[in-house]
Design a protein around this motif. Structure first.
Motif, PDB file in Angstrom:
ATOM      1  N   ILE A   3      49.665  46.067  47.018  1.00 29.43           N
ATOM      2  CA  ILE A   3      48.957  45.135  47.892  1.00 29.43           C
ATOM      3  C   ILE A   3      48.741  43.838  47.117  1.00 29.43           C
ATOM      4  O   ILE A   3      48.149  43.846  46.028  1.00 29.43           O
ATOM      5  N   LEU A   4      49.237  42.712  47.664  1.00 31.88           N
ATOM      6  CA  LEU A   4      49.046  41.411  47.034  1.00 31.88           C
ATOM      7  C   LEU A   4      47.833  40.728  47.653  1.00 31.88           C
ATOM      8  O   LEU A   4      47.729  40.626  48.879  1.00 31.88           O
ATOM      9  N   VAL A   5      46.933  40.248  46.801  1.00 39.94           N
ATOM     10  CA  VAL A   5      45.722  39.563  47.254  1.00 39.94           C
ATOM     11  C   VAL A   5      45.800  38.092  46.858  1.00 39.94           C
ATOM     12  O   VAL A   5      45.904  37.771  45.666  1.00 39.94           O
ATOM     13  N   THR A   6      45.773  37.199  47.837  1.00 49.98           N
ATOM     14  CA  THR A   6      45.678  35.768  47.550  1.00 49.98           C
ATOM     15  C   THR A   6      44.202  35.370  47.607  1.00 49.98           C
ATOM     16  O   THR A   6      43.371  36.102  48.137  1.00 49.98           O
ATOM     17  N   GLY A   7      43.889  34.184  47.073  1.00 50.80           N
ATOM     18  CA  GLY A   7      42.484  33.788  46.999  1.00 50.80           C
ATOM     19  C   GLY A   7      41.683  34.754  46.154  1.00 50.80           C
ATOM     20  O   GLY A   7      40.492  34.987  46.392  1.00 50.80           O
ATOM     21  N   ALA A   8      42.344  35.306  45.127  1.00 50.05           N
ATOM     22  CA  ALA A   8      41.819  36.476  44.428  1.00 50.05           C
ATOM     23  C   ALA A   8      40.577  36.206  43.592  1.00 50.05           C
ATOM     24  O   ALA A   8      39.809  37.127  43.307  1.00 50.05           O
ATOM     25  N   LEU A  66      49.999  42.436  52.439  1.00 46.29           N
ATOM     26  CA  LEU A  66      49.483  41.155  51.969  1.00 46.29           C
ATOM     27  C   LEU A  66      48.091  40.905  52.523  1.00 46.29           C
ATOM     28  O   LEU A  66      47.858  41.047  53.733  1.00 46.29           O
ATOM     29  N   PHE A  67      47.162  40.520  51.631  1.00 46.36           N
ATOM     30  CA  PHE A  67      45.890  39.953  52.064  1.00 46.36           C
ATOM     31  C   PHE A  67      46.015  38.445  51.917  1.00 46.36           C
ATOM     32  O   PHE A  67      46.128  37.927  50.805  1.00 46.36           O
ATOM     33  N   LEU A  68      46.017  37.736  53.051  1.00 44.80           N
ATOM     34  CA  LEU A  68      46.225  36.294  53.053  1.00 44.80           C
ATOM     35  C   LEU A  68      44.915  35.576  53.296  1.00 44.80           C
ATOM     36  O   LEU A  68      44.299  35.700  54.365  1.00 44.80           O
ATOM     37  N   LEU A  69      44.483  34.833  52.284  1.00 42.99           N
ATOM     38  CA  LEU A  69      43.284  34.008  52.358  1.00 42.99           C
ATOM     39  C   LEU A  69      43.663  32.616  51.882  1.00 42.99           C
ATOM     40  O   LEU A  69      44.160  32.443  50.772  1.00 42.99           O
ATOM     41  N   ASN A  70      43.457  31.626  52.741  1.00 42.95           N
ATOM     42  CA  ASN A  70      43.728  30.231  52.381  1.00 42.95           C
ATOM     43  C   ASN A  70      42.412  29.503  52.215  1.00 42.95           C
ATOM     44  O   ASN A  70      41.602  29.471  53.144  1.00 42.95           O
ATOM     45  N   ALA A  71      42.193  28.917  51.056  1.00 43.74           N
ATOM     46  CA  ALA A  71      40.994  28.106  50.857  1.00 43.74           C
ATOM     47  C   ALA A  71      41.054  26.867  51.735  1.00 43.74           C
ATOM     48  O   ALA A  71      42.132  26.441  52.158  1.00 43.74           O
ATOM     49  N   ILE A  95      49.994  42.814  57.147  1.00 40.83           N
ATOM     50  CA  ILE A  95      49.172  41.685  56.698  1.00 40.83           C
ATOM     51  C   ILE A  95      47.742  41.849  57.201  1.00 40.83           C
ATOM     52  O   ILE A  95      47.514  42.292  58.337  1.00 40.83           O
ATOM     53  N   VAL A  96      46.806  41.486  56.337  1.00 38.46           N
ATOM     54  CA  VAL A  96      45.430  41.246  56.770  1.00 38.46           C
ATOM     55  C   VAL A  96      45.140  39.783  56.462  1.00 38.46           C
ATOM     56  O   VAL A  96      45.265  39.342  55.318  1.00 38.46           O
ATOM     57  N   TYR A  97      44.790  39.024  57.504  1.00 40.00           N
ATOM     58  CA  TYR A  97      44.574  37.580  57.379  1.00 40.00           C
ATOM     59  C   TYR A  97      43.107  37.262  57.610  1.00 40.00           C
ATOM     60  O   TYR A  97      42.512  37.705  58.603  1.00 40.00           O
ATOM     61  N   LEU A  98      42.541  36.462  56.713  1.00 39.96           N
ATOM     62  CA  LEU A  98      41.149  36.052  56.861  1.00 39.96           C
ATOM     63  C   LEU A  98      41.095  34.730  57.612  1.00 39.96           C
ATOM     64  O   LEU A  98      41.376  33.668  57.048  1.00 39.96           O
ATOM     65  N   SER A  99      40.721  34.800  58.875  1.00 37.48           N
ATOM     66  CA  SER A  99      40.579  33.615  59.719  1.00 37.48           C
ATOM     67  C   SER A  99      39.098  33.268  59.792  1.00 37.48           C
ATOM     68  O   SER A  99      38.388  33.309  58.784  1.00 37.48           O
TER      69      SER A  99
END
Length: 289
Positions: A3-8, A66-71, A95-99
């Motif tokens: 599992i890849l975590v962005t905004g880690a 993928l955990f997608l978090l965009n600052a 994907i899990v996306y943080l909206s």
């Protein structure tokens, strides 16, 4: 699989990683500067950011979810699209996306509009995704605790419609649960949206009242001065971001951040425990000062 975590390294990303590790997941964290990253043992670190195509291609190697978090950034939408396209190239479908809650309602607020556009792209690209839509983070108020405690006022212009505030720790745990649910499913799961809310709908006066009770002295709510809010924010963030936050606060006042029937009950069932309350959050701050 991984599992890849962005905004880690952010407020939510750290919580997601901690909860994934607790559940025995194989975790990889995308970070700009590995020297500044501190994660639990066993977490792999990939260096790069969401505009670095080569680094992202490398980070996606062997990743299944993928955990997608965009600052909040001027190019937030571009970052998300690059990540989604490279995820697709790498064969990542889960994907899990943080909206954000009401992304389709706060249409003039830049980072809300960007997140709603990303939601649409996730749907149009056919990803098997959970779109998490959190309300206001209680943890935002860590930035103003000194004003509350030192000056006797709760300065956030959140209005009288009410915000269903949620603790970032609950967001992180719910995200981890959803990531693992998708990761471990034998077949792709359909797209889902989940509003992430706290147990209470709180106005500015309500929050000031909670602080008054926790501190044992009166805390005032000075009102909905969004221009003053923007001016204060400009002292420590770019002016475009301060204006974005002002626009958001104006929608707090006109619309609120109101949960839908069943939202809190769904999250309580998912967590297997009650959601953290703002009173819990404020009490922890006071106990630690």
């Amino acid at each position: 699989m991984t599992i890849l975590v962005t905004g880690a390294t952010g407020t939510v990303g750290r919580q997601v990683i901690e909860q994934l590790v607790k559940r025995g997941a194989d975790v990889r964290a995308l970070v700009r500067d590995p020297a500044k990253a501190s994660f639990p043992a066993g977490v792999a670190v990939a260096q790069g950011d969401l505009l670095d195509v080569d680094a992202l291609r490398s980070a996606f190697s062997g990743v299944s979810t993928l955990f997608l978090l965009n600052a909040v950034a001027p190019d937030e939408f571009t970052q998300a699209l690059i990540a989604l396209n490279l995820a697709r190239q790498a064969g990542v479908e889960r994907i899990v996306y943080l909206s954000v809650i009401h992304s389709d309602l706060y249409v003039n607020v830049p980072h809300f509009a960007g997140k709603f556009a990303v939601e649409r792209m996730i749907e149009k690209m056919g990803f098997n995704a959970t779109i998490l839509r959190p309300a206001y983070f209680m943890n935002n108020d860590l930035t103003i605790k000194d004003v509350v405690i030192g000056y006797g006022a709760y300065p956030m212009p959140i209005g009288s419609k009410g915000l269903a505030m949620i603790d970032a720790r609950d967001i992180g745990e719910i995200a981890a649960i959803e990531l693992i649910r998708r990761e471990q499913s034998a077949t792709p799961l359909p797209l889902d949206r989940i509003n992430l809310v706290g147990p209470d709908l709180l106005t500015g006066a309500d929050v000031a009242g909670i602080w008054s009770e926790v501190l044992g002295r009166p805390i005032a709510y000075p009102g909905d001065d969004t221009a003053g809010f923007e001016k204060n924010l400009r002292q420590f963030m770019p002016n475009w971001m301060a204006f974005d936050m002002r626009l958001m606060s104006e929608r707090f006042i006109t619309e609120g951040m109101i949960s839908e029937p069943g939202d809190a009950a769904r999250l309580t069932a998912l967590l297997g425990r009650p959601l953290r309350s703002y009173r819990d959050f404020a009490s922890e701050i006071v106990a630690s000062t």
